[in-house]
Design an enzyme around this catalytic site. Structure first.
Site, PDB file in Angstrom:
ATOM      1  N   LYS A 129       0.514  -1.457  -0.087  1.00  0.00           N
ATOM      2  CA  LYS A 129      -0.031   0.252  -0.108  1.00  0.00           C
ATOM      3  C   LYS A 129       0.816   1.351   0.033  1.00  0.00           C
ATOM      4  O   LYS A 129       0.887   2.272  -0.816  1.00  0.00           O
ATOM      5  CB  LYS A 129      -0.926  -0.174   0.886  1.00  0.00           C
ATOM      6  CG  LYS A 129      -1.803   1.513   1.606  1.00  0.00           C
ATOM      7  CD  LYS A 129      -1.977   1.436   2.797  1.00  0.00           C
ATOM      8  CE  LYS A 129      -2.834   2.812   2.942  1.00  0.00           C
ATOM      9  NZ  LYS A 129      -3.062   3.301   4.166  1.00  0.00           N
ATOM     10  N   ASP A 147      -6.691   0.971   0.369  1.00  0.00           N
ATOM     11  CA  ASP A 147      -6.916   1.383   2.175  1.00  0.00           C
ATOM     12  C   ASP A 147      -8.619   0.688   1.830  1.00  0.00           C
ATOM     13  O   ASP A 147      -8.749   0.036   1.148  1.00  0.00           O
ATOM     14  CB  ASP A 147      -6.978   2.679   1.593  1.00  0.00           C
ATOM     15  CG  ASP A 147      -7.718   3.546   1.501  1.00  0.00           C
ATOM     16  OD1 ASP A 147      -8.236   2.747   0.734  1.00  0.00           O
ATOM     17  OD2 ASP A 147      -8.123   4.576   1.145  1.00  0.00           O
TER      18      ASP A 147
END
Ligand code: SF4
Length: 216
Positions: A129, A147
Protein backbone atom coordinates in the site's frame (compact mmCIF):
# COMPACT_ATOMS: atom_id res chain seq x y z
CA UNK A 1 -3.30 -15.98 -10.17
CA UNK A 2 -5.59 -16.85 -13.11
CA UNK A 3 -6.92 -14.16 -15.39
CA UNK A 4 -10.52 -13.26 -14.61
CA UNK A 5 -13.01 -13.59 -17.43
CA UNK A 6 -15.18 -10.52 -17.64
CA UNK A 7 -18.32 -10.44 -19.75
CA UNK A 8 -19.04 -7.58 -22.17
CA UNK A 9 -21.94 -6.54 -19.97
CA UNK A 10 -19.73 -6.43 -16.88
CA UNK A 11 -17.12 -4.38 -18.74
CA UNK A 12 -19.85 -1.89 -19.67
CA UNK A 13 -20.99 -1.71 -16.05
CA UNK A 14 -17.42 -1.09 -14.86
CA UNK A 15 -16.86 1.61 -17.48
CA UNK A 16 -20.15 3.29 -16.61
CA UNK A 17 -19.12 3.39 -12.92
CA UNK A 18 -15.72 4.87 -13.83
CA UNK A 19 -17.30 7.48 -16.08
CA UNK A 20 -19.63 8.60 -13.32
CA UNK A 21 -16.77 8.72 -10.81
CA UNK A 22 -14.84 10.94 -13.25
CA UNK A 23 -17.84 13.24 -13.69
CA UNK A 24 -18.61 13.51 -10.00
CA UNK A 25 -15.10 13.71 -8.55
CA UNK A 26 -13.08 14.85 -11.60
CA UNK A 27 -9.86 13.32 -12.90
CA UNK A 28 -7.68 15.58 -10.81
CA UNK A 29 -4.81 13.90 -8.99
CA UNK A 30 -4.61 14.88 -5.35
CA UNK A 31 -2.92 13.51 -2.31
CA UNK A 32 -4.62 13.72 1.07
CA UNK A 33 -1.35 13.55 2.98
CA UNK A 34 0.53 16.86 3.08
CA UNK A 35 4.11 16.63 1.85
CA UNK A 36 6.73 18.61 -0.04
CA UNK A 37 8.98 15.82 -1.28
CA UNK A 38 9.12 12.02 -1.70
CA UNK A 39 10.59 11.14 1.69
CA UNK A 40 7.99 13.27 3.50
CA UNK A 41 5.21 11.39 1.70
CA UNK A 42 6.85 8.08 2.57
CA UNK A 43 6.95 8.94 6.26
CA UNK A 44 3.44 10.41 6.25
CA UNK A 45 2.13 7.22 4.62
CA UNK A 46 3.90 5.06 7.19
CA UNK A 47 2.28 7.15 9.93
CA UNK A 48 -1.16 6.82 8.32
CA UNK A 49 -1.48 3.10 9.14
CA UNK A 50 -4.49 2.79 11.47
CA UNK A 51 -4.72 6.60 11.64
CA UNK A 52 -6.71 9.28 9.84
CA UNK A 53 -5.06 11.49 7.23
CA UNK A 54 -6.22 14.56 9.19
CA UNK A 55 -4.36 13.39 12.29
CA UNK A 56 -1.24 12.56 10.27
CA UNK A 57 -1.28 16.03 8.70
CA UNK A 58 -1.49 17.59 12.18
CA UNK A 59 1.50 15.55 13.37
CA UNK A 60 3.68 16.02 10.28
CA UNK A 61 3.21 19.80 10.40
CA UNK A 62 5.54 19.94 13.42
CA UNK A 63 7.45 16.75 12.67
CA UNK A 64 8.83 18.00 9.35
CA UNK A 65 9.88 21.25 11.02
CA UNK A 66 11.90 19.31 13.55
CA UNK A 67 13.30 16.58 11.26
CA UNK A 68 14.28 18.30 8.04
CA UNK A 69 15.89 15.46 6.11
CA UNK A 70 16.19 11.70 5.72
CA UNK A 71 19.43 12.02 7.74
CA UNK A 72 17.57 13.67 10.62
CA UNK A 73 15.15 10.72 10.81
CA UNK A 74 17.95 8.17 10.37
CA UNK A 75 19.78 9.72 13.34
CA UNK A 76 16.69 10.29 15.48
CA UNK A 77 16.60 9.22 19.09
CA UNK A 78 13.97 6.48 19.10
CA UNK A 79 12.30 7.46 22.40
CA UNK A 80 12.05 11.07 21.24
CA UNK A 81 10.60 10.10 17.86
CA UNK A 82 8.10 7.85 19.62
CA UNK A 83 6.87 10.86 21.57
CA UNK A 84 6.76 13.03 18.46
CA UNK A 85 4.48 10.60 16.62
CA UNK A 86 2.67 9.23 19.66
CA UNK A 87 -0.82 10.39 18.67
CA UNK A 88 -0.80 8.46 15.37
CA UNK A 89 -0.94 5.15 17.27
CA UNK A 90 1.34 2.11 17.01
CA UNK A 91 4.07 4.66 17.64
CA UNK A 92 6.73 2.19 18.81
CA UNK A 93 6.62 0.15 15.61
CA UNK A 94 6.28 3.23 13.46
CA UNK A 95 9.28 4.97 15.07
CA UNK A 96 11.45 1.86 14.75
CA UNK A 97 10.47 1.37 11.12
CA UNK A 98 10.94 5.03 10.16
CA UNK A 99 14.47 5.08 11.55
CA UNK A 100 15.42 1.74 9.93
CA UNK A 101 13.81 2.75 6.64
CA UNK A 102 15.63 6.11 6.50
CA UNK A 103 18.97 4.51 7.39
CA UNK A 104 18.56 2.07 4.49
CA UNK A 105 17.53 4.86 2.08
CA UNK A 106 20.84 6.52 2.95
CA UNK A 107 23.05 3.45 2.74
CA UNK A 108 21.39 1.63 -0.18
CA UNK A 109 19.75 4.33 -2.27
CA UNK A 110 21.95 7.39 -1.85
CA UNK A 111 19.31 9.25 0.11
CA UNK A 112 16.63 8.96 -2.63
CA UNK A 113 13.33 7.16 -2.15
CA UNK A 114 13.49 4.20 -4.58
CA UNK A 115 11.00 3.72 -7.38
CA UNK A 116 10.43 0.01 -7.96
CA UNK A 117 7.89 -1.93 -5.95
CA UNK A 118 10.59 -4.48 -5.01
CA UNK A 119 12.98 -1.82 -3.66
CA UNK A 120 10.21 0.06 -1.89
CA UNK A 121 8.78 -3.02 -0.18
CA UNK A 122 12.28 -4.03 0.93
CA UNK A 123 12.31 -0.99 3.25
CA UNK A 124 11.32 -1.48 6.90
CA UNK A 125 7.61 -0.90 7.45
CA UNK A 126 6.80 -0.43 3.76
CA UNK A 127 4.14 -2.75 2.36
CA UNK A 128 2.46 -2.71 -1.04
CA UNK A 129 0.00 0.00 0.00
CA UNK A 130 2.71 2.46 1.01
CA UNK A 131 4.82 1.50 -2.00
CA UNK A 132 1.90 2.14 -4.34
CA UNK A 133 1.20 5.53 -2.74
CA UNK A 134 4.78 6.53 -3.55
CA UNK A 135 4.74 5.04 -7.05
CA UNK A 136 1.46 6.74 -7.94
CA UNK A 137 1.92 10.13 -6.32
CA UNK A 138 5.64 10.69 -6.76
CA UNK A 139 6.60 8.72 -9.83
CA UNK A 140 3.18 8.69 -11.56
CA UNK A 141 3.49 4.98 -12.23
CA UNK A 142 0.08 3.35 -12.61
CA UNK A 143 -0.62 1.71 -9.26
CA UNK A 144 -3.65 0.86 -7.17
CA UNK A 145 -3.65 1.76 -3.50
CA UNK A 146 -5.95 -0.50 -1.51
CA UNK A 147 -6.89 1.34 1.65
CA UNK A 148 -9.92 0.83 3.87
CA UNK A 149 -12.27 2.73 1.50
CA UNK A 150 -11.07 0.92 -1.63
CA UNK A 151 -11.36 -2.42 0.16
CA UNK A 152 -14.92 -1.78 1.40
CA UNK A 153 -16.36 -0.09 -1.66
CA UNK A 154 -14.75 -2.40 -4.24
CA UNK A 155 -16.58 -5.24 -2.49
CA UNK A 156 -19.85 -3.31 -2.49
CA UNK A 157 -19.51 -2.48 -6.17
CA UNK A 158 -18.90 -6.16 -6.91
CA UNK A 159 -15.40 -5.55 -8.29
CA UNK A 160 -13.99 -8.17 -5.89
CA UNK A 161 -15.08 -10.65 -3.25
CA UNK A 162 -11.71 -10.65 -1.53
CA UNK A 163 -10.79 -9.15 1.84
CA UNK A 164 -7.01 -9.41 1.52
CA UNK A 165 -5.69 -6.04 0.21
CA UNK A 166 -3.05 -7.64 -2.00
CA UNK A 167 -5.59 -9.94 -3.67
CA UNK A 168 -7.92 -6.96 -4.15
CA UNK A 169 -5.09 -4.99 -5.74
CA UNK A 170 -4.41 -7.75 -8.27
CA UNK A 171 -8.12 -8.21 -9.05
CA UNK A 172 -8.57 -4.48 -9.61
CA UNK A 173 -5.52 -4.41 -11.87
CA UNK A 174 -7.30 -6.95 -14.08
CA UNK A 175 -10.57 -5.08 -14.42
CA UNK A 176 -9.66 -1.39 -14.26
CA UNK A 177 -8.03 0.39 -17.22
CA UNK A 178 -4.52 1.63 -16.33
CA UNK A 179 -5.49 5.28 -16.66
CA UNK A 180 -7.82 4.75 -13.68
CA UNK A 181 -5.42 2.94 -11.36
CA UNK A 182 -4.27 6.03 -9.48
CA UNK A 183 -7.54 7.93 -9.89
CA UNK A 184 -9.69 5.08 -8.57
CA UNK A 185 -8.16 5.37 -5.10
CA UNK A 186 -8.49 9.16 -5.04
CA UNK A 187 -12.12 9.08 -6.17
CA UNK A 188 -13.13 6.18 -3.92
CA UNK A 189 -11.65 7.87 -0.83
CA UNK A 190 -13.86 10.89 -1.51
CA UNK A 191 -16.86 8.63 -2.15
CA UNK A 192 -16.17 6.69 1.05
CA UNK A 193 -15.93 9.85 3.13
CA UNK A 194 -19.09 11.45 1.77
CA UNK A 195 -21.63 8.95 0.41
CA UNK A 196 -20.57 5.33 0.83
CA UNK A 197 -19.46 5.73 4.42
CA UNK A 198 -18.48 2.69 6.50
CA UNK A 199 -21.19 3.23 9.09
CA UNK A 200 -24.17 4.04 6.89
CA UNK A 201 -23.81 4.12 3.11
CA UNK A 202 -26.31 6.57 1.62
CA UNK A 203 -27.46 4.29 -1.20
CA UNK A 204 -30.68 6.25 -1.76
CA UNK A 205 -28.72 9.35 -2.77
CA UNK A 206 -25.78 7.59 -4.43
CA UNK A 207 -25.11 8.29 -8.11
CA UNK A 208 -23.90 4.70 -8.52
CA UNK A 209 -26.96 3.07 -6.98
CA UNK A 210 -28.35 1.53 -10.20
CA UNK A 211 -24.93 0.08 -11.10
CA UNK A 212 -23.83 -1.07 -7.65
CA UNK A 213 -24.15 -4.64 -6.36
CA UNK A 214 -24.47 -3.23 -2.79
CA UNK A 215 -22.67 -6.25 -1.42
CA UNK A 216 -21.12 -6.81 1.98
S1 SF4 B 1 -25.04 2.33 -3.92
FE1 SF4 B 1 -24.64 2.24 -1.72
S2 SF4 B 1 -23.16 0.59 -1.45
FE2 SF4 B 1 -23.12 1.16 -3.63
S3 SF4 B 1 -21.49 2.69 -3.80
FE3 SF4 B 1 -23.39 3.80 -3.49
S4 SF4 B 1 -23.54 4.12 -1.27
FE4 SF4 B 1 -22.01 2.52 -1.65
Amino acid sequence: MGKRRISKKEKERINAILERLDQKYSREYKCYLNHENPWQLLIATMLSAQCTDARVNMVTKDLFQKYKSVEDFANAEISELEQDIHSTGFYKNKARNIIACCRRILTEYGGEVPKSIEDLTSLAGVGRKTANVIRGNIYHEPSIVVDTHVKRISNKLGFTNESDPEKIEFELMEILPKDHWILYNIQIITHGRTICTARSPKCDMCFLSDLCRKKG
